[in-house]
Motif scaffolding. Structure first.
Motif, PDB file in Angstrom:
ATOM      1  N   ILE A 220       0.852  -1.188   0.000  1.00 15.32           N
ATOM      2  CA  ILE A 220       0.000   0.000   0.000  1.00 15.32           C
ATOM      3  C   ILE A 220       0.889   1.240   0.000  1.00 15.32           C
ATOM      4  O   ILE A 220       1.663   1.449   0.943  1.00 15.32           O
ATOM      5  CB  ILE A 220      -0.912   0.026   1.248  1.00 15.32           C
ATOM      6  CG1 ILE A 220      -1.612  -1.327   1.443  1.00 15.32           C
ATOM      7  CG2 ILE A 220      -1.926   1.155   1.147  1.00 15.32           C
ATOM      8  CD1 ILE A 220      -2.550  -1.716   0.335  1.00 15.32           C
ATOM      9  N   ASP A 378     -10.579  -2.497   4.041  1.00 19.36           N
ATOM     10  CA  ASP A 378     -10.267  -2.415   2.613  1.00 19.36           C
ATOM     11  C   ASP A 378      -9.109  -1.462   2.316  1.00 19.36           C
ATOM     12  O   ASP A 378      -8.780  -1.233   1.161  1.00 19.36           O
ATOM     13  CB  ASP A 378     -11.514  -1.984   1.836  1.00 19.36           C
ATOM     14  CG  ASP A 378     -12.598  -3.051   1.886  1.00 19.36           C
ATOM     15  OD1 ASP A 378     -12.260  -4.206   2.193  1.00 19.36           O
ATOM     16  OD2 ASP A 378     -13.772  -2.719   1.646  1.00 19.36           O
ATOM     17  N   LYS A 379      -8.535  -0.892   3.361  1.00 22.67           N
ATOM     18  CA  LYS A 379      -7.387   0.019   3.234  1.00 22.67           C
ATOM     19  C   LYS A 379      -7.709   1.156   2.265  1.00 22.67           C
ATOM     20  O   LYS A 379      -6.873   1.581   1.456  1.00 22.67           O
ATOM     21  CB  LYS A 379      -6.138  -0.750   2.790  1.00 22.67           C
ATOM     22  CG  LYS A 379      -5.775  -1.884   3.733  1.00 22.67           C
ATOM     23  CD  LYS A 379      -4.593  -2.681   3.250  1.00 22.67           C
ATOM     24  CE  LYS A 379      -4.276  -3.853   4.154  1.00 22.67           C
ATOM     25  NZ  LYS A 379      -5.277  -4.952   4.103  1.00 22.67           N
ATOM     26  N   GLN A 380      -8.938   1.635   2.331  1.00 19.39           N
ATOM     27  CA  GLN A 380      -9.349   2.726   1.448  1.00 19.39           C
ATOM     28  C   GLN A 380      -8.954   4.060   2.082  1.00 19.39           C
ATOM     29  O   GLN A 380      -8.718   4.136   3.290  1.00 19.39           O
ATOM     30  CB  GLN A 380     -10.865   2.690   1.238  1.00 19.39           C
ATOM     31  CG  GLN A 380     -11.338   1.467   0.456  1.00 19.39           C
ATOM     32  CD  GLN A 380     -12.859   1.338   0.466  1.00 19.39           C
ATOM     33  OE1 GLN A 380     -13.542   1.898   1.297  1.00 19.39           O
ATOM     34  NE2 GLN A 380     -13.373   0.556  -0.456  1.00 19.39           N
ATOM     35  N   ASP A 381      -8.959   5.090   1.263  1.00 20.17           N
ATOM     36  CA  ASP A 381      -8.810   6.455   1.747  1.00 20.17           C
ATOM     37  C   ASP A 381      -7.523   6.627   2.559  1.00 20.17           C
ATOM     38  O   ASP A 381      -7.476   7.426   3.490  1.00 20.17           O
ATOM     39  CB  ASP A 381     -10.045   6.831   2.595  1.00 20.17           C
ATOM     40  CG  ASP A 381     -10.148   8.335   2.809  1.00 20.17           C
ATOM     41  OD1 ASP A 381      -9.651   9.082   1.941  1.00 20.17           O
ATOM     42  OD2 ASP A 381     -10.691   8.758   3.842  1.00 20.17           O
ATOM     43  N   GLY A 382      -6.519   5.861   2.245  1.00 20.67           N
ATOM     44  CA  GLY A 382      -5.245   5.977   2.966  1.00 20.67           C
ATOM     45  C   GLY A 382      -5.349   5.620   4.434  1.00 20.67           C
ATOM     46  O   GLY A 382      -4.552   6.074   5.256  1.00 20.67           O
ATOM     47  N   CYS A 383      -6.320   4.786   4.776  1.00 23.73           N
ATOM     48  CA  CYS A 383      -6.581   4.501   6.188  1.00 23.73           C
ATOM     49  C   CYS A 383      -5.488   3.610   6.781  1.00 23.73           C
ATOM     50  O   CYS A 383      -5.211   2.524   6.289  1.00 23.73           O
ATOM     51  CB  CYS A 383      -7.943   3.817   6.323  1.00 23.73           C
ATOM     52  SG  CYS A 383      -8.428   3.593   8.024  1.00 23.73           S
ATOM     53  N   VAL A 384      -4.864   4.090   7.837  1.00 29.29           N
ATOM     54  CA  VAL A 384      -3.892   3.281   8.563  1.00 29.29           C
ATOM     55  C   VAL A 384      -4.380   3.031   9.996  1.00 29.29           C
ATOM     56  O   VAL A 384      -4.334   1.923  10.483  1.00 29.29           O
ATOM     57  CB  VAL A 384      -2.500   3.952   8.586  1.00 29.29           C
ATOM     58  CG1 VAL A 384      -1.491   3.092   9.356  1.00 29.29           C
ATOM     59  CG2 VAL A 384      -1.991   4.201   7.165  1.00 29.29           C
TER      60      VAL A 384
END
Lengths: 390, 191
Positions: A220, A378-384
């Protein structure tokens, strides 16, 4: 009160539930000021971990203010204290707690007999993490009942924002323990699989502990950028061969220390073993997808160490134990003995050596929690890392 | 999920797994096409379709063109749909060879089953691409300043050297190397 409640696979809702009450003299109730979604919560969200029941309250990374204290906890806590709650519930008195092995506390798992059937012995009770670990309601809620509260807390000072302290509950000591398990030497290359929150903390810990070079493996871009910012060399496994690159970085010798910050849901599209795991898992013939363990065993330098903070739940196939045995690798693993490390880590935060809030990418209200589970998964939107404000 | 990385060829496109599948189908298409162009007689004989060698060669050229289209285009979606249409044509043509008097009817059945399997992959790939392609990628978040170290990375290196690894977490003495290698002159390789 409102709480994030598990109803089934990928079905978490923000429900109204009864407020918690003191049930035992050692209990305390805290008003949660901040809590977080952990990567290991996703194993529950996707229902890869057995032992969840509809109605269970999620969450094991919480902090807040003490609002009620049971009679036997009053010597250690008082109303108004600001506390971070470790995800492991500890008695502080049993043999294991006295040795500092808090995550295998012998007394706090009230369903220890179930865990003993699965694992041979009971492990500690955990907040919001299946009935195998006690079935305790979790802290993604407005209030949290803390059992064994006289031992299960980390007192924190005023004047430091929640965001810098919250991760003492889990991911910071987990990343730290992962690095400590490696017994890092100044000549060591430490390779870390997974640039999620625990991987990010493991990178910072390995840097602080003086590793020669830290390498992180993920795909990612945002997570790799965050890892690089923390001092790591990055490998995007979608774009290059992990084994070749690690050998290149270590003159063909392989990293001395390998950390698995991924666990049971490894995504390694395109590799034969990953497809094999997918099929076997779908056919309920395997519980976990151990691609990372296989790769670590293969690439680790002989006489090296595999440190495994990533969560595994059950039975794993095709583990190359021949490589592990013949290369003389040491495997160190386990849930985190949170309280063993937190005094030291709190001091490092206060001294400005590290600020764990760097990992937060999303801060939302509790009602947005269910949607954030999906975005995080889903690791969307740069989510960490997601922090929830009840 | 879709991400733009250095190697991503186009923005607003499917994730790498679907990309990989599309590329795989493109390569398969070319390989099958070459087989049909190079050996139409052998194929016709195996399928009991003598006299249709020209048609098989034509289908081979179609496969090669589709494969090149998939591999060379910025967006392979229409080409993958083209493969789906071609699969239908292949199945219809093979069905005509299922006559009672065809001694190789069993081979035709096997071929139809194989084409049906590939068709399923083609449809899955085409649908996934069609679903994802129209949506532009969200911009990447920039986390390049999130060091986590208030005093910077270089100051942080080894800052916790005062930490004493607990006895039970140390490498057992018996497993430690007899001699520690010298520290590197340059602690970090050039990045």
């Amino acid at each position: 009160m409102r709480a994030l409640v598990w109803h089934g696979t990928t079905d978490i809702r923000c429900d109204s539930v009864p407020d918690p009450e003191i049930e035992h003299p050692r209990d305390a109730i805290i008003k949660v000021t901040s809590c977080a979604i952990c990567g290991s919560d996703l194993h529950l969200y996707d229902h890869f971990m057995p032992g969840m029941k509809s109605g269970d309250i999620m969450g094991h990374e919480s902090m807040g203010e003490v609002v009620e204290v049971g009679a036997e906890a009053k010597g250690k806590l008082k109303v108004g204290d600001r506390v971070v709650i470790p995800f492991t519930i500890i008695c502080g008195e049993c043999d294991q707690c006295k040795r500092g092995n808090f995550s295998v506390c012998e007394r706090t798992n009230r369903n220890g007999h179930i865990a003993a059937k699965a694992f041979g012995h009971a492990t500690a009770g955990l907040f919001g993490y299946t009935h195998l670990t006690g079935g305790y309601p979790g802290g993604q809620a407005e209030y949290l009942r803390v059992p064994f509260a006289d031992a299960t807390h980390i007192k924190v000072p005023d004047g430091i924002p929640d965001e810098k302290l919250l991760f003492l509950s889990d991911i910071f000591p987990t990343g730290w323990q992962a690095a400590v398990q490696c017994d890092i030497q100044p000549t060591d290359t430490v390779a870390i699989w997974g640039a999620g929150p625990v991987g990010q903390m493991a990178i910072r810990s390995a840097i602080l502990l003086g590793a020669r070079q830290v390498v992180v493996i993920d795909r990612i871009p945002e997570r790799l950028a965050m890892a690089e910012a923390g001092g790591a060399i990055t490998i995007n496994f979608d774009e290059e061969s992990v084994v070749e690159r690690l050998n290149e970085l270590t003159n063909g010798k392989g990293p001395e220390k390998c950390i698995d910050a991924v666990g049971m849901e490894a995504h390694a599209a395109g590799t034969v073993d990953a497809m094999y795991d997918r099929v076997k898992q779908a056919a309920m013939m395997e519980t976990d997808r151990p691609h990372v363990l296989r790769e670590m065993a293969y690439v680790c330098r002989p006489a090296g160490t595999l440190s495994v903070p990533g969560v595994y739940g059950g039975l794993l196939d095709k583990i190359p134990f021949g490589a592990i045995m013949n290369k003389g690798l040491t495997i160190r693993t386990g849930q985190t003995h949170v309280n063993r490390w937190t005094d030291d880590l709190l001091r490092r935060i206060e001294e400005g050596q590290i600020d764990p809030s760097f990992v937060i990418t999303h801060t939302v209200g509790l009602e947005e929690g269910p949607e954030m589970y999906k975005i995080f998964r889903d690791k969307q939107d740069g989510c960490v890392k997601v922090v929830l404000k009840p | 999920m879709r991400y733009e990385t250095e190697r991503t060829r186009r923005r607003g496109h499917a994730d790498t797994a679907t990309d990989t599948l599309a590329r795989g189908l493109g390569i398969f298409s070319i390989a099958l096409g070459i087989a049909e162009v190079v050996a139409p007689r052998a194929l016709a004989r195996a399928l009991g379709m003598k006299g249709q060698e020209g048609l098989i060669t034509g289908y081979g050229l179609r496969e090669i063109a589709t494969g090149i289209g998939i591999l060379a285009s910025k967006d392979p979606t229409p080409w993958i749909w083209g493969r789906v249409a071609g699969d239908g044509l292949d199945l219809a043509t093979l069905a005509t060879a299922l006559e009672r008097d065809n001694p190789n009817k069993r081979n035709v059945g096997i071929a139809m089953a194989a084409v049906a399997g590939v068709t399923a992959l083609d449809v899955y790939c085409a649908q996934t691409l069609s679903r994802e392609s129209p949506h532009p990628l969200p911009p990447l978040q920039d986390y390049s300043d999130r060091t986590g170290f208030p005093r910077g990375v270089e100051q942080a290196r080894g800052a916790a050297s005062d930490f004493e690894v607990p006895r039970d977490f140390r490498t057992p003495e018996a497993l430690r190397p007899y001699t520690q290698p010298d520290l590197p002159q340059n602690p970090m390789p050039s990045m």
